[in-house]
Design a protein around this motif. Structure first.
Motif, PDB file in Angstrom:
ATOM      1  N   GLY A   6      18.175 -18.765  -1.245  1.00  0.00           N
ATOM      2  CA  GLY A   6      18.084 -17.995  -0.653  1.00  0.00           C
ATOM      3  C   GLY A   6      18.319 -16.499  -0.743  1.00  0.00           C
ATOM      4  O   GLY A   6      17.828 -16.227   0.060  1.00  0.00           O
ATOM      5  N   ALA A   7      19.359 -16.068  -1.872  1.00  0.00           N
ATOM      6  CA  ALA A   7      19.314 -15.009  -1.285  1.00  0.00           C
ATOM      7  C   ALA A   7      18.550 -13.652  -2.279  1.00  0.00           C
ATOM      8  O   ALA A   7      18.441 -12.859  -1.953  1.00  0.00           O
ATOM      9  N   MET A   8      17.538 -14.669  -3.320  1.00  0.00           N
ATOM     10  CA  MET A   8      16.806 -14.148  -3.334  1.00  0.00           C
ATOM     11  C   MET A   8      15.634 -14.176  -2.680  1.00  0.00           C
ATOM     12  O   MET A   8      14.797 -13.100  -2.269  1.00  0.00           O
ATOM     13  N   VAL A   9      15.233 -14.773  -1.709  1.00  0.00           N
ATOM     14  CA  VAL A   9      14.076 -14.567  -0.666  1.00  0.00           C
ATOM     15  C   VAL A   9      14.692 -14.056   0.441  1.00  0.00           C
ATOM     16  O   VAL A   9      13.752 -12.876   0.316  1.00  0.00           O
ATOM     17  N   PHE A  10      15.735 -13.750   0.776  1.00  0.00           N
ATOM     18  CA  PHE A  10      16.044 -12.568   1.411  1.00  0.00           C
ATOM     19  C   PHE A  10      16.421 -11.485   1.004  1.00  0.00           C
ATOM     20  O   PHE A  10      16.836 -10.122   2.430  1.00  0.00           O
ATOM     21  N   ALA A  11      16.071 -11.092  -0.253  1.00  0.00           N
ATOM     22  CA  ALA A  11      16.805 -10.540  -0.959  1.00  0.00           C
ATOM     23  C   ALA A  11      15.401  -9.442  -1.624  1.00  0.00           C
ATOM     24  O   ALA A  11      15.074  -8.239  -1.440  1.00  0.00           O
ATOM     25  N   GLY A  12      14.112 -10.275  -1.170  1.00  0.00           N
ATOM     26  CA  GLY A  12      12.370  -9.569  -1.225  1.00  0.00           C
ATOM     27  C   GLY A  12      12.585  -9.569  -2.616  1.00  0.00           C
ATOM     28  O   GLY A  12      11.030  -9.564  -2.486  1.00  0.00           O
ATOM     29  N   VAL A  13      12.344 -10.351  -3.411  1.00  0.00           N
ATOM     30  CA  VAL A  13      12.999 -10.670  -4.643  1.00  0.00           C
ATOM     31  C   VAL A  13      11.708 -10.887  -5.451  1.00  0.00           C
ATOM     32  O   VAL A  13      10.791 -10.479  -5.831  1.00  0.00           O
ATOM     33  N   PHE A  14      11.137 -12.127  -4.287  1.00  0.00           N
ATOM     34  CA  PHE A  14       9.750 -12.368  -4.297  1.00  0.00           C
ATOM     35  C   PHE A  14       8.423 -11.603  -3.699  1.00  0.00           C
ATOM     36  O   PHE A  14       7.712 -12.186  -3.850  1.00  0.00           O
ATOM     37  N   ASP A  15       9.054 -11.097  -2.633  1.00  0.00           N
ATOM     38  CA  ASP A  15       8.089  -9.527  -2.338  1.00  0.00           C
ATOM     39  C   ASP A  15       8.044  -8.972  -3.487  1.00  0.00           C
ATOM     40  O   ASP A  15       6.351  -9.096  -4.364  1.00  0.00           O
ATOM     41  N   ARG A  16       8.809  -8.097  -4.299  1.00  0.00           N
ATOM     42  CA  ARG A  16       8.271  -7.702  -5.305  1.00  0.00           C
ATOM     43  C   ARG A  16       7.988  -8.078  -6.878  1.00  0.00           C
ATOM     44  O   ARG A  16       7.857  -7.272  -7.586  1.00  0.00           O
ATOM     45  N   TYR A  17       8.686  -9.698  -6.389  1.00  0.00           N
ATOM     46  CA  TYR A  17       7.804 -10.015  -7.890  1.00  0.00           C
ATOM     47  C   TYR A  17       7.191 -11.472  -7.890  1.00  0.00           C
ATOM     48  O   TYR A  17       8.132 -12.810  -8.199  1.00  0.00           O
TER      49      TYR A  17
END
Length: 381
Positions: free
Chosen positions: A247-258
């Motif tokens: 969840g931390a990855m999702v809401f930090a936009g990690v999968f937006d950028r990568y």
């Protein structure tokens, strides 16, 4: 019904007693983990991993495949090296025991290595990871088509972790563990991990979060250096840490950028996922005050990133199979967990027939073979 070859996305080796002492850098020689024969107060002999004079792991449950079918009350953490199944450290024997269980190929992960993530000494952890990665590479050379190694990665220092990620890619390992929960001051939403995300994406290396691999000092986590601190309540709620990290990855936009990054949950089973996805979507849509201003660049919901970027490896979660359409058939990978006490070996086919009862054959094939082949580069045909 068309025949196909089963692939276990989650199998393990058991580290031999000389794995570390025979390969460790000279500066760490006096601190190399070693196996010691000990006795309980009642006089029972057992083998323990010792580091800096402290017991940090034992045999027993990591080698007791099949015990659950004979007498599960006998499963414990006290065993001796002589009783470890040879397939856990000899590749030819592992292939034979795979075949006995109806399994063609396996992704291989550590056993004691899971415990090392709790070590406070980061430099020593990085050295232990390097040693394991070299050893599992050598192990898989016996049959690289059917045995695929998953690396261990220490990401305390992201630069050091990424250098090891680049090295293990050249070796031919097909995935890498990162702690299910990293250092408390650096959760996975922290920008310090940016290089890790783009390196893993560019190398096409899936990152895996395995049960029981938090870094030391995680508040409220019973997976510590002392196995005696783990309780029934702690063991039964392990999916909290993987939910929080993903969840931390999702809401930090990690999968937006990568958008090509792949991150997976291992051995936390699956039935928690639909509820977790629903809660993330609710938070995103109706409680944006908690999302720190993050908005999906592509107009996606958190559950959409799950389906595109994440996956789950499980053993025998029949409820999860029932919920497969909510989880995503393409996101589910089965594993036998050989040779651990939780393993379905040597009755994996019986388990699969039971938990997939009523499931369409194409979905069963994806979950027990095709998804792992695609994720980790098996070519069974």
């Amino acid at each position: 019904m068309e025949a196909y070859k089963l692939i276990s996305a989650d199998s393990h080796i058991v580290e031999p007693p000389d794995m570390y002492s025979s390969r460790i850098e000279p500066k760490f020689r006096d601190r190399a983990p070693r196996m010691e024969r000990r006795k309980t107060d009642a006089g029972r002999e057992y083998d323990a991993w010792v580091i800096d004079g402290m017991q940090v792991g034992t045999l027993g449950a990591v080698m007791q495949a099949g015990q659950r079918f004979e007498d599960p009350s006998a499963i414990d953490f006290l065993g001796v090296w002589e009783d470890v199944r040879k397939g856990a450290y000899d590749a030819s024997k592992m292939l034979a025991e795979n075949e006995e269980d109806g399994i063609w190929g396996s992704c291989l992960q550590p056993s004691q290595g899971l415990f090392w993530y709790r070590l406070p000494d980061s430099a020593l952890l990085s050295e232990i990871c390097r040693i394991y990665n070299d050893w599992i590479f050598d192990f898989c050379k016996a049959n690289p088509e059917r045995l695929k190694g998953i690396a261990m990665l220490n990401v305390d220092d992201v630069e050091v972790g990424c250098q090891e990620l680049e090295r293990i890619k050249k070796l031919g390992l097909v995935g890498a563990f990162i702690p299910v929960s990293p250092l408390a001051e650096y959760p996975y939403r922290h920008p310090v991990y940016e290089r890790l995300w783009w390196t893993a994406q560019d190398l096409d290396i899936p990152l895996l979060l395995h049960i029981g691999t938090p870094r030391g000092g995680i508040p409220g986590c019973e997976f510590t250096m002392n196995l005696g601190e783990l309780t029934g309540a702690g063991r039964s709620t392990t999916d909290y840490w993987v939910r929080y990290s993903l969840g931390a990855m999702v809401f930090a936009g990690v999968f937006d950028r990568y958008p090509r990054l792949k991150v997976g949950s291992v051995e936390h089973e699956t039935a928690w996922i639909p509820h977790w996805l629903k809660q993330m979507d609710f938070t995103y849509l109706e409680r944006p005050v908690f999302t720190k201003g993050w908005k999906s660049r592509e107009g996606m919901l958190p559950s959409d990133y799950w389906r595109r970027n994440m996956f789950v490896e499980f053993m025998e979660d029949d409820l999860g199979v029932e919920l497969r359409e909510h989880i995503g058939v393409d996101n589910m990978l089965w594993g036998s967990d050989y040779p651990h006490a939780e393993s379905t070996w040597p009755k994996s086919k019986e388990f699969l027939d039971r938990i997939f009862k009523g499931c369409p054959e194409d979905a069963r094939r994806k979950i027990t073979a095709d998804n792992a082949a695609k994720m980790f580069g098996f070519r069974p045909n």
